[in-house]
Design an enzyme around this catalytic site. Structure first.
Site, mmCIF file in Angstrom:
data_model
loop_
_atom_site.group_PDB
_atom_site.id
_atom_site.type_symbol
_atom_site.label_atom_id
_atom_site.label_comp_id
_atom_site.label_asym_id
_atom_site.label_seq_id
_atom_site.Cartn_x
_atom_site.Cartn_y
_atom_site.Cartn_z
ATOM 1 N N TYR A 145 -1.680 -0.714 10.603
ATOM 2 C CA TYR A 145 -1.891 -1.058 9.189
ATOM 3 C C TYR A 145 -0.607 -0.811 8.397
ATOM 4 C CZ TYR A 145 -3.846 -1.044 4.456
ATOM 5 O OH TYR A 145 -4.096 -1.308 3.117
ATOM 6 N N SER A 152 0.862 -1.185 0.000
ATOM 7 C CA SER A 152 0.000 0.000 0.000
ATOM 8 C C SER A 152 0.900 1.238 0.000
ATOM 9 C CB SER A 152 -0.836 0.000 1.280
ATOM 10 O OG SER A 152 -1.526 1.208 1.445
HETATM 11 N N1 LIG Z 1 -8.532 -0.123 -1.619
HETATM 12 C C1 LIG Z 1 -7.441 0.551 -1.344
HETATM 13 O O1 LIG Z 1 -7.447 1.800 -1.341
HETATM 14 C C2 LIG Z 1 -6.151 -0.152 -1.036
HETATM 15 C C3 LIG Z 1 -4.973 0.611 -1.006
HETATM 16 C C4 LIG Z 1 -3.782 -0.027 -0.701
HETATM 17 C C5 LIG Z 1 -3.763 -1.379 -0.437
HETATM 18 N N2 LIG Z 1 -4.915 -2.094 -0.461
HETATM 19 C C6 LIG Z 1 -4.848 -3.529 -0.150
HETATM 20 O O2 LIG Z 1 -5.540 -4.252 -1.140
HETATM 21 C C7 LIG Z 1 -5.948 -5.516 -0.621
HETATM 22 C C8 LIG Z 1 -7.370 -5.792 -1.022
HETATM 23 O O3 LIG Z 1 -8.234 -4.869 -0.386
HETATM 24 P P1 LIG Z 1 -9.475 -4.179 -1.098
HETATM 25 O O4 LIG Z 1 -9.185 -2.745 -1.196
HETATM 26 O O5 LIG Z 1 -9.861 -4.920 -2.300
HETATM 27 O O6 LIG Z 1 -10.569 -4.326 0.071
HETATM 28 P P2 LIG Z 1 -11.874 -5.203 0.194
HETATM 29 O O7 LIG Z 1 -12.842 -4.886 -0.881
HETATM 30 O O8 LIG Z 1 -12.318 -5.024 1.608
HETATM 31 O O9 LIG Z 1 -11.345 -6.687 -0.018
HETATM 32 C C9 LIG Z 1 -10.600 -7.348 0.948
HETATM 33 C C10 LIG Z 1 -10.580 -8.821 0.584
HETATM 34 O O10 LIG Z 1 -9.807 -9.505 1.570
HETATM 35 C C11 LIG Z 1 -10.539 -10.627 1.971
HETATM 36 N N3 LIG Z 1 -10.215 -11.043 3.321
HETATM 37 C C12 LIG Z 1 -10.230 -10.320 4.477
HETATM 38 N N4 LIG Z 1 -9.920 -11.110 5.517
HETATM 39 C C13 LIG Z 1 -9.685 -12.353 5.005
HETATM 40 C C14 LIG Z 1 -9.336 -13.596 5.562
HETATM 41 N N5 LIG Z 1 -9.140 -13.757 6.891
HETATM 42 N N6 LIG Z 1 -9.185 -14.666 4.745
HETATM 43 C C15 LIG Z 1 -9.395 -14.531 3.422
HETATM 44 N N7 LIG Z 1 -9.725 -13.382 2.824
HETATM 45 C C16 LIG Z 1 -9.878 -12.314 3.617
HETATM 46 C C17 LIG Z 1 -11.995 -10.253 1.832
HETATM 47 O O11 LIG Z 1 -12.770 -11.417 1.630
HETATM 48 P P3 LIG Z 1 -13.739 -12.102 2.715
HETATM 49 O O12 LIG Z 1 -14.235 -11.019 3.632
HETATM 50 O O13 LIG Z 1 -14.816 -12.711 1.864
HETATM 51 O O14 LIG Z 1 -12.893 -13.129 3.387
HETATM 52 C C18 LIG Z 1 -11.968 -9.427 0.562
HETATM 53 O O15 LIG Z 1 -12.083 -10.256 -0.562
HETATM 54 C C19 LIG Z 1 -5.708 -5.446 0.890
HETATM 55 O O16 LIG Z 1 -4.517 -6.121 1.206
HETATM 56 C C20 LIG Z 1 -5.537 -3.950 1.132
HETATM 57 O O17 LIG Z 1 -4.766 -3.680 2.273
HETATM 58 C C21 LIG Z 1 -6.107 -1.517 -0.774
#
Ligand SMILES: NC(=O)c1ccc[n+]([C@@H]2O[C@H](COP(=O)([O-])OP(=O)(O)OC[C@H]3O[C@@H](n4cnc5c(N)ncnc54)[C@H](OP(=O)(O)O)[C@@H]3O)[C@@H](O)[C@H]2O)c1
Length: 248
Positions: A156, A143
């Site tokens: 985080y 991130s």
């Molecule tokens: N969106 C942003 O602005 C942003 C920026 C920088 C980095 N990121 C990173 O991108 C990644 C994806 O996040 P996102 O933005 O797509 O958010 P999101 O829509 O909340 O998706 C998060 C995903 O992680 C899964 N997850 C959470 N806990 C889990 C567990 N214990 N086992 C398996 N799966 C799990 C969730 O699935 P379930 O709940 O169905 O398990 C969901 O599919 C994360 O690592 C986040 O830190 C995001």
């Protein structure tokens, strides 16, 4: 269909929403076989059905990345179905931000378990196959918070700095096995991620920030496709991208 994506077997954790789901859609449309892991089995199953209904190759396996046996089962299922694993995308994560003084220790534990240990379990599950194949690609999701820390983001950010450290160590160690490694650090992307904050002040700040700046999730999917589609001898190690208007 795209160079060096078509025909690849790609395992994606956190594929039930946001970045993981967008990546599954893009890579499947470009001819990859996608293997979807997340806890919300209904979501990944209906996504897999939708993708196969359109002629793509996809399967889903309910996976909690905090359980190393489940992550191994996910990767084993991919190899059983498609005979190999080309790309492991360790994407599952959560971001319940809060000031340290609020002592939300359960949330600290959860971030460490999912964002760091989940990535390690993904590496542990994929690496033996990739070593044997003498080929593979591990993509870890960090991130902008893996580069910058602010009030409320200490834990985080610590997990995302850790993902970068792990990725750099991995990069150096897997050279003999012809394995590529990429760490992708997105800025604000519109997903369910900000919803995990239980601190009302932080949740409100994040809602405003994401509402103002966030870009669509296929921005991340295209970064994955870019790294994957390079010729085999080209290893894109780091991608950091933000919304054009995001200053932080
Ligand atoms: N969106 C942003 O602005 C942003 C920026 C920088 C980095 N990121 C990173 O991108 C990644 C994806 O996040 P996102 O933005 O797509 O958010 P999101 O829509 O909340 O998706 C998060 C995903 O992680 C899964 N997850 C959470 N806990 C889990 C567990 N214990 N086992 C398996 N799966 C799990 C969730 O699935 P379930 O709940 O169905 O398990 C969901 O599919 C994360 O690592 C986040 O830190 C995001």
């Amino acid at each position: 269909m795209s160079a060096n994506i078509e025909g690849k077997v790609v395992v994606i954790t956190g594929a039930s929403s946001g970045l993981g789901e967008a990546t599954a859609r893009l890579l499947c449309a470009q001819g990859a076989s996608v293997v979807l892991g997340a806890r919300r089995a209904d979501r990944i199953r209906s996504l897999a059905e939708e993708l196969t209904g359109r002629g793509g190759k996809a399967l889903a396996a309910a996976t909690d990345v905090t359980d190393r046996a489940q992550v191994k089962r996910l990767v084993d299922a991919a190899v059983q179905a498609y005979r190999r694993i080309d790309v492991m995308i360790n994407n599952a994560g959560l971001m319940p931000q809060s000031l340290l003084e609020r002592l939300k220790i359960d949330e600290w534990d959860r971030m460490i378990d999912v964002n760091i240990k989940g990535v390690l379990y993904g590496i542990a599950a994929a690496l033996p196959y990739m070593k044997q194949q003498k080929a593979g690609h591990i993509i870890n999701v960090s991130s902008v918070a893996g580069h910058k820390v602010g009030p409320g983001s200490a834990v985080y950010a610590a997990t995302k700095y850790a993902v970068r450290a792990l990725s750099e160590g991995l990069r150096q160690e897997v050279k003999p096995y012809n394995i590529r490694t990429t760490v992708i650090s997105p800025g604000a992307v519109a997903t369910e991620l900000p919803n995990s904050s239980t601190d009302p002040d932080v949740a409100e700040r994040l809602r405003k920030f994401y509402g103002e700046f966030a870009i669509p999730a296929d921005s991340f999917a295209r970064a994955v496709a870019f790294a994957m589609s390079q010729p085999d001898e080209v290893d894109v190690n780091e991608i950091l991208f933000r919304p054009t208007r995001q200053e932080l």
